[in-house]
Design an enzyme around this catalytic site. Structure first.
Site, short mmCIF file in Angstrom:
data_model
loop_
_atom_site.label_atom_id
_atom_site.label_comp_id
_atom_site.label_asym_id
_atom_site.label_seq_id
_atom_site.Cartn_x
_atom_site.Cartn_y
_atom_site.Cartn_z
N GLU A 17 55.80 -15.66 74.56
CA GLU A 17 56.86 -15.08 75.61
C GLU A 17 56.51 -15.36 76.95
O GLU A 17 57.40 -15.62 77.72
CB GLU A 17 56.98 -13.61 75.29
CG GLU A 17 58.15 -13.07 76.03
CD GLU A 17 58.61 -11.67 75.72
OE1 GLU A 17 58.93 -11.26 74.52
OE2 GLU A 17 58.30 -11.01 76.64
N SER B 256 55.14 -8.06 76.13
CA SER B 256 54.78 -8.67 74.71
C SER B 256 54.22 -10.16 74.87
O SER B 256 54.86 -10.75 75.66
CB SER B 256 56.04 -8.73 74.12
OG SER B 256 56.70 -7.47 74.04
N ARG C 70 66.16 -13.55 73.80
CA ARG C 70 65.15 -13.89 74.80
C ARG C 70 65.06 -15.25 75.30
O ARG C 70 64.12 -15.88 75.56
CB ARG C 70 63.63 -13.39 74.16
CG ARG C 70 63.73 -12.10 73.49
CD ARG C 70 63.55 -10.99 74.74
NE ARG C 70 63.14 -9.77 74.15
CZ ARG C 70 64.29 -8.92 73.80
NH1 ARG C 70 65.79 -9.30 73.56
NH2 ARG C 70 63.91 -7.65 73.21
P1 NAP Z 1 59.76 -1.33 66.80
O1 NAP Z 1 60.39 0.18 66.77
O2 NAP Z 1 58.40 -1.19 66.35
O3 NAP Z 1 60.59 -2.45 66.23
C1 NAP Z 1 59.81 -3.83 66.02
C2 NAP Z 1 60.91 -4.81 66.34
O4 NAP Z 1 61.88 -4.59 65.75
C3 NAP Z 1 61.45 -4.45 67.92
O5 NAP Z 1 60.63 -5.87 68.60
C4 NAP Z 1 62.85 -4.92 67.83
O6 NAP Z 1 63.33 -6.14 68.12
C5 NAP Z 1 63.17 -4.79 66.23
N1 NAP Z 1 63.98 -3.61 65.91
C6 NAP Z 1 63.65 -2.20 65.85
N2 NAP Z 1 64.86 -1.66 65.50
C7 NAP Z 1 65.96 -2.45 65.29
C8 NAP Z 1 67.18 -2.17 65.35
N3 NAP Z 1 67.75 -0.87 65.13
N4 NAP Z 1 68.10 -3.24 65.49
C9 NAP Z 1 67.24 -4.79 65.69
N5 NAP Z 1 66.24 -4.92 65.87
C10 NAP Z 1 65.24 -3.80 65.85
O7 NAP Z 1 59.50 -1.86 68.27
P2 NAP Z 1 58.75 -1.66 69.67
O8 NAP Z 1 57.67 -2.41 69.65
O9 NAP Z 1 58.42 0.02 69.81
O10 NAP Z 1 59.98 -2.16 70.77
C11 NAP Z 1 61.14 -1.07 70.86
C12 NAP Z 1 61.66 -2.04 71.88
O11 NAP Z 1 61.03 -2.18 73.31
C13 NAP Z 1 62.43 -3.44 71.46
O12 NAP Z 1 63.47 -3.40 71.86
C14 NAP Z 1 61.34 -4.33 72.28
O13 NAP Z 1 61.92 -5.57 72.45
C15 NAP Z 1 61.10 -3.53 73.60
N6 NAP Z 1 59.84 -3.97 74.03
C16 NAP Z 1 59.46 -4.76 74.98
C17 NAP Z 1 58.09 -5.03 75.37
C18 NAP Z 1 58.03 -6.12 76.44
O14 NAP Z 1 56.92 -6.39 77.04
N7 NAP Z 1 58.97 -6.86 76.93
C19 NAP Z 1 57.10 -4.83 74.59
C20 NAP Z 1 57.17 -3.74 73.65
C21 NAP Z 1 58.57 -3.56 73.41
P3 NAP Z 1 63.73 -6.45 69.67
O15 NAP Z 1 62.62 -6.48 70.27
O16 NAP Z 1 64.76 -7.50 69.51
O17 NAP Z 1 64.57 -5.19 70.22
#
Ligand code: NAP
Length: 325
Positions: free
Chosen positions: A320, A225, A153
């Site tokens: 962020e 986020s 990021r």
């Molecule tokens: P989640 O499944 O609850 O997991 C929490 C965090 O753990 C995530 O942020 C993700 O990091 C990390 N993670 C989960 N599985 C992983 C794996 N197999 N390998 C490496 N890292 C892992 O996550 P969530 O909140 O539902 O989000 C899912 C994806 O959507 C994430 O990639 C997240 O970045 C993205 N997202 C983006 C926003 C935004 O506003 N930009 C908001 C919510 C979610 P990473 O964030 O590094 O992937």
């Protein structure tokens, strides 16, 4: 000034940028007025002050062009004012693969390299060949992938705020190689009920997960986020594991990535907001605004979370969105 956080925000001056020439003009206007030029897309990742002393440029340069690079790769040149999600759909429709997991990320293309957007196991940096920018003096530069200094990021563009992104050059693949490692992706695909899934099914699955988990800014104003997932040492992760019991950890670049949402949740912030500002229950990393008109109040809530996580877990959470003052 447009912003998805739903706060009142005015800038000293500004304009819409529909061409590189208009950008150069606005840069000159900002220079002559001794104001910083801040370029925004849809305002989906900013926390603007009520009165921002700046010249705000709203990036709307259009254009997407493709060129065959090799037997199985195509270069896509896309202008900074295009919608990110529209680019994902454009590529999908032409059989160009790689961006499926990045569907429905809000914002414009120009913002994507700045924070190296990523979701569900894919990062923009995986597909970037080069980024075109214009500096404060109006000189054009093309930065190759290494020069962009992409990391989690993060990129050189967070530090070089004098550079305005005008175009992004991606290299995409004509072969579909899905990335399905993240929790929920396979089951969302299964729920679609197709025997053999295609790229469009993966895009639909990602959109379904996001729609279920994340608030729609039109109904629940938010800036996505609010914190970056912290990357810590193995020692810190071990200490936290013994403090908290179970803990999600992921190896990233020889260190350990934690889930900021998990820490915020474990600290009880899902139920510690006010009527007007709180964490989104399905994803506490997102702060929703239900009636504050001043960004300062939302920031205070975010600072309280930062301070609490620091005190409880000795982990520092980085904001962020960009805070404009
Ligand atoms: P989640 O499944 O609850 O997991 C929490 C965090 O753990 C995530 O942020 C993700 O990091 C990390 N993670 C989960 N599985 C992983 C794996 N197999 N390998 C490496 N890292 C892992 O996550 P969530 O909140 O539902 O989000 C899912 C994806 O959507 C994430 O990639 C997240 O970045 C993205 N997202 C983006 C926003 C935004 O506003 N930009 C908001 C919510 C979610 P990473 O964030 O590094 O992937």
């Amino acid at each position: 000034m447009p912003n998805t956080l739903g706060v009142q925000a005015q800038a000293t001056t500004g304009g819409v940028i529909r061409s590189v020439e208009q950008l150069t003009k606005l840069q000159l206007q900002a220079l002559e007025s001794d104001l910083p030029l801040i370029v925004i897309g849809d305002g989906s990742n900013i926390v603007p002050a009520n009165q921002t002393r700046a010249c705000i440029g709203v990036m709307r340069i259009p254009g997407i062009y493709t060129r065959k690079a090799s037997a199985d790769a195509v270069c896509v040149e896309v202008a900074a004012g295009e919608s990110w999600h529209a680019l994902v759909l454009f590529c999908l429709a032409r059989g160009l693969h790689g961006l499926e997991n990045l569907a429905l990320i809000p914002g414009r293309v120009g913002a994507a390299p700045i924070q190296n957007i990523g979701a569900y196991g894919v990062e923009l940096a995986d597909y970037v060949q080069a980024v075109d920018v214009i500096d404060r003096e109006g000189s054009h530069h093309r930065l190759n992938r290494d020069e962009c200094e992409f990391s989690y990021r993060d990129s050189v563009f967070k530090r070089r705020t004098d550079l305005v992104v005008t175009h992004l050059h991606l290299e995409l693949c004509t072969e579909f190689r899905p990335i399905l490692d993240y929790p929920g992706v396979r089951s969302a695909l299964e729920q679609l009920g197709v025997a053999q899934f295609k790229a469009a099914d993966l895009v639909n699955a990602i959109m379904a997960i996001r729609r279920e988990k994340l608030p729609d800014p039109l109904r629940e104003p938010n800036a996505g986020s609010f914190f970056v997932n912290p990357i810590v040492s193995f020692d810190t992760a071990d200490r936290l594991r013994s403090q908290l019991g179970d803990l999600q950890t992921y190896t990233y670049d020889g260190r350990v990535k934690l889930s900021a949402a998990e820490l915020i949740d474990k600290a009880g912030w899902k139920s510690r907001g006010s009527k007007k500002v709180s964490c989104w229950p399905q994803q506490p990393l997102v702060i929703v605004n239900r009636g504050e008109t001043e960004a300062e109040k939302i920031l205070q809530f975010a600072y309280q979370i930062q301070e609490d996580i620091q005190q409880r877990f000795q982990v520092s959470l980085e904001l962020e969105p960009s805070v404009l003052s």
